[in-house]
Design a protein around this motif. Structure first.
Motif, PDB file in Angstrom:
ATOM      1  N   GLY A 106       7.758  -4.695   7.543  1.00 44.66           N
ATOM      2  CA  GLY A 106       6.747  -5.166   6.609  1.00 44.66           C
ATOM      3  C   GLY A 106       7.120  -6.464   5.932  1.00 44.66           C
TER       4      GLY A 106
ATOM      5  N   ARG B 191       7.689  -5.850   0.087  1.00 46.49           N
ATOM      6  CA  ARG B 191       8.736  -4.831  -0.026  1.00 46.49           C
ATOM      7  C   ARG B 191       9.569  -5.057  -1.285  1.00 46.49           C
ATOM      8  NH1 ARG B 191      11.153  -6.388   5.313  1.00 46.49           N
ATOM      9  NH2 ARG B 191      12.944  -5.140   4.671  1.00 46.49           N
TER      10      ARG B 191
ATOM     11  N   VAL C  21      12.758  -0.397   1.871  1.00 49.43           N
ATOM     12  CA  VAL C  21      11.321  -0.113   1.930  1.00 49.43           C
ATOM     13  C   VAL C  21      10.748  -0.485   3.298  1.00 49.43           C
ATOM     14  CG1 VAL C  21       9.064  -0.644   0.921  1.00 49.43           C
ATOM     15  CG2 VAL C  21      11.096  -0.481  -0.543  1.00 49.43           C
TER      16      VAL C  21
ATOM     17  N   ILE D 194       6.926  -0.731   5.224  1.00 50.65           N
ATOM     18  CA  ILE D 194       5.478  -0.688   5.028  1.00 50.65           C
ATOM     19  C   ILE D 194       4.828   0.057   6.193  1.00 50.65           C
ATOM     20  CG2 ILE D 194       3.387  -2.046   4.637  1.00 50.65           C
ATOM     21  CD1 ILE D 194       5.502  -2.328   2.440  1.00 50.65           C
ATOM     22  N   THR D 195       3.885   0.946   5.877  1.00 50.30           N
ATOM     23  CA  THR D 195       3.234   1.766   6.904  1.00 50.30           C
ATOM     24  C   THR D 195       1.713   1.719   6.739  1.00 50.30           C
ATOM     25  OG1 THR D 195       3.311   3.748   5.501  1.00 50.30           O
ATOM     26  CG2 THR D 195       5.205   3.346   6.938  1.00 50.30           C
TER      27      THR D 195
ATOM     28  N   ALA E 259       3.635   7.212   7.055  1.00 46.20           N
ATOM     29  CA  ALA E 259       4.996   7.262   6.525  1.00 46.20           C
ATOM     30  C   ALA E 259       5.603   8.647   6.729  1.00 46.20           C
ATOM     31  CB  ALA E 259       4.998   6.890   5.041  1.00 46.20           C
TER      32      ALA E 259
ATOM     33  N   TRP F  69       3.996   3.259   2.300  1.00 47.09           N
ATOM     34  CA  TRP F  69       5.379   2.818   2.463  1.00 47.09           C
ATOM     35  C   TRP F  69       6.319   4.010   2.370  1.00 47.09           C
ATOM     36  CZ3 TRP F  69       8.759   3.587  -1.710  1.00 47.09           C
ATOM     37  CH2 TRP F  69       8.164   3.844  -2.946  1.00 47.09           C
TER      38      TRP F  69
ATOM     39  N   GLN G 134      -1.402  -6.752   3.670  1.00 48.77           N
ATOM     40  CA  GLN G 134      -0.100  -6.773   2.996  1.00 48.77           C
ATOM     41  C   GLN G 134      -0.027  -7.940   2.012  1.00 48.77           C
ATOM     42  OE1 GLN G 134       3.668  -5.788   4.950  1.00 48.77           O
ATOM     43  NE2 GLN G 134       2.561  -5.651   6.896  1.00 48.77           N
TER      44      GLN G 134
END
Length: 478
Positions: free
Chosen positions: A151, A156, A175, A177-178, A184, A327, A353
Motif C-alpha cells: 500500500g 500507511r 501496516v 492496505i487491503t 484483511a 488494513w 488510497q
C-alpha cells in the motif's frame, strides 16, 4: 452534607429525562431560560450539563444547545448466549444464508435495518469529494499507477500514527492496505492456516467472516460467552490445549452483531495467551473508531509484545464504504500477508488510497468522527427507545457502547426467518439471528442496524415490526 448546587441541578434534570419530561432526541431548555427560571448562574448550569454529558445522557452540539441521548434506566435484560459446541465443524453458512431473504430495496417504501453500513447522509460527502479531487490533480500521475502490494507508504504512515489512539506502537512498515477489512481477515487466515485446519471464532459473529472461513476450507469452533464480558479465557485455553487450533478470530470492540466490547484486562489476557500458546489471534477491530465513550478503546493488539496478534480494521464503517479501504497489522506474519496480497490482486486501487490519505492528513476524518459518534449514539438510543415502546415486553436487548447494531432476543416461539419474510411484506427488513452462527443458532434473535437518519418513516417501520412480532404471538395462541 448538602450537595453542590450543580450536582443537585444535574440530578433534577436526570429525573426529568428518565420520566420522559425530556424524551430521547429532544433538546434541553436554553441556558438563558434555565438561568431565568431557576435563578442560577450559567456556570452552574454548564457544570450540571457536564455531569450529564459524562454519564452519556446528553450531548452538546455547536449552535444547537444540548440534546438528550438516553435515559439512565432500562428494564430490558441483556440477551442470553447459546451454549458452546466445543468441537471442530465444517463450515456451511451458505446453506443458512439461503433461508434469508435479500429483496430488491429500490422501492422507496422500504426501510432496511439489515446492513451495518452508514446511511449516505452520515458520510463526509464534501470532504471526500475534495480529497478525491485533490488526489486526481496529481500531475505526476501517481494516482494512475500501481501501488506497492503493502500500500501507499504515506497512507500507511498516517494509519500507523493513529495507533497511539489505542495505545499501539505501529510503524508504517507494520501496516498493509487491503480491499476492506474482510480481505484483511482473509489474508491473515491464509497466512497462518491451510485447508482443513481449525480456527476458534467468537459467537455470534458476522456472517461475512463465516463465508470467508468456508471459502478457505477451514473448520471452526464457535465460542460464546457472557453477554457483558464476552468469551471465557480459561475455556479458550482449555480448548487449545485439547485440540490442534491454528488461529483464533476475535473482536475487541462492539462485536457485530451483539455489541460486546472486551475489557482491557481481557484484551491483555488474550494477547498473553497468544504469546504463551504460540497461536495467532486475528483481532477484527472494524468498529473501534465508532465508540460512544470519551476515548477510543484499546484492542488486543494494544497489548501484543511478540507479534502473535494480527489486527484488522477498515474505513468502510466510519467514512467511505465504497472506497473499500481496509488494513491489517499482521505482526510476525507481515511478510507472508504482503506476498499473499500481491498474488491475490496486486494492490489496492491507488486513487482511493490517495483520497483517504488527504482525508487523514487534513484532519477531515477526525472532524467527521467528532460529529458522527454523538449522532450514532443518538440514533442507537432512539432505536432502543422505540424497541422498548413497540416490541413485546419479554424481549432482551444488547446495550452496545459503540458500533452500528443492536442484538435482540425475541420470545422463543419466534422464528427469525419467518419474521423477516413477514416484515418484508410490510416494507421492513431485518437480519435474522441464524446468519451469525454456522450452526444456525439464534433462531429467535434478530439484528437491527441503527444506521438510518431518524425520522417518522424509520420510527413507523419499527412500530410495524413490533406489531408483526406481537401478531406472531397471537397466531401461536400465546
Amino acid at each position: 452534607m448538602k450537595d453542590f448546587q450543580y450536582i443537585a441541578l444535574a440530578d433534577q434534570f436526570e429525573i426529568s429525562i428518565n420520566n420522559g419530561t425530556y424524551p430521547v432526541g429532544s433538546k434541553l431548555p436554553s441556558l438563558r431560560s434555565i438561568r431565568e427560571q431557576l435563578k442560577v448562574s450559567v456556570g452552574t448550569i454548564l457544570k450540571a450539563f457536564m455531569v450529564l454529558e459524562d454519564k452519556g445522557l446528553i450531548v452538546g452540539k455547536e449552535r444547537s444547545g444540548f440534546m438528550v441521548l438516553r435515559t439512565s434506566v432500562s428494564s430490558i435484560h441483556l440477551p442470553q448466549y447459546v451454549e458452546n459446541k466445543t468441537f471442530a465443524q465444517e463450515v456451511a453458512i451458505g446453506k443458512v444464508l439461503q433461508e434469508a431473504s435479500f429483496p430488491d430495496l429500490e422501492n422507496k417504501s422500504y426501510v432496511s435495518f439489515f446492513n451495518a453500513v452508514l446511511s449516505p447522509d452520515l458520510l463526509p460527502f464534501n470532504a471526500l469529494r475534495r480529497s478525491l479531487q485533490q488526489a486526481s490533480r496529481d500531475l505526476t500521475g501517481q494516482h494512475l499507477q500501481y501501488e506497492s502490494a503493502a500500500g501507499n507508504i504515506h497512507l500507511r504512515t498516517e494509519i500507523a500514527k493513529r495507533s497511539f489512539l489505542w495505545q499501539g506502537k505501529l510503524a508504517a512498515d507494520d501496516v498493509i492496505i487491503t480491499n476492506g477489512a474482510l480481505e484483511a481477515v482473509s489474508l491473515c487466515l491464509r497466512a497462518v492456516t491451510k485447508m482443513g485446519d481449525t480456527v476458534i471464532v467468537q459467537s455470534p459473529i458476522y456472517h461475512g467472516i463465516l463465508q470467508t472461513i468456508e471459502s478457505l476450507g477451514l473448520k471452526i469452533i464457535e465460542l460464546s460467552g457472557s453477554p457483558l464480558a464476552g468469551i471465557n479465557i480459561e475455556e479458550l485455553e482449555e480448548i487449545c490445549k485439547s485440540q490442534k487450533i491454528s488461529a483464533c478470530l476475535l473482536i475487541s470492540n462492539f462485536n457485530n452483531p451483539n455489541g460486546i466490547m472486551l475489557s482491557n484486562e481481557k484484551k491483555q489476557a488474550i494477547a498473553a495467551f497468544a504469546e504463551r500458546m504460540k497461536i495467532p489471534v486475528i483481532d477484527d477491530d472494524i468498529y473501534g473508531d465508532l465508540h460512544f465513550q470519551a476515548q477510543r478503546p484499546t484492542n488486543i493488539k494494544s497489548y501484543d509484545k511478540e507479534g502473535w496478534v494480527m489486527l484488522c480494521s477498515s474505513f468502510s464503517k466510519s467514512a467511505a464504504p465504497g472506497y473499500r479501504i481496509g488494513w491489517c497489522a499482521a505482526g510476525r506474519f507481515t511478510d507472508q500477508v504482503v506476498k499473499l496480497k500481491a498474488v491475490t490482486n496486486v494492490a489496492t486501487a491507488s486513487i482511493v488510497q490517495l483520497s483517504l490519505l488527504q482525508l487523514l492528513k487534513t484532519g477531515a476524518y477526525d472532524r467527521h468522527l467528532r460529529k458522527l459518534r454523538p449522532e450514532l449514539h443518538r440514533l442507537m438510543l432512539l432505536t432502543i427507545q422505540a424497541v422498548e415502546n413497540y416490541f413485546p415486553s419479554d424481549i432482551r436487548m444488547s446495550r452496545p457502547g459503540g458500533g452500528l447494531v443492536l442484538w435482540i432476543e425475541l420470545p422463543e416461539y419466534i422464528n427469525a426467518f419467518e419474521l423477516q419474510q413477514k416484515a418484508i411484506d410490510q416494507f421492513v427488513n431485518i437480519a435474522p439471528g441464524p446468519l451469525f452462527s454456522n450452526n444456525g443458532d439464534y433462531i429467535h434473535y434478530i439484528r437491527i442496524s441503527c444506521n438510518n437518519v431518524w425520522n417518522t418513516k424509520v420510527e413507523e417501520a419499527l412500530k410495524r415490526l413490533g406489531r408483526i412480532i406481537k401478531s406472531m404471538r397471537v397466531d401461536r395462541g400465546r
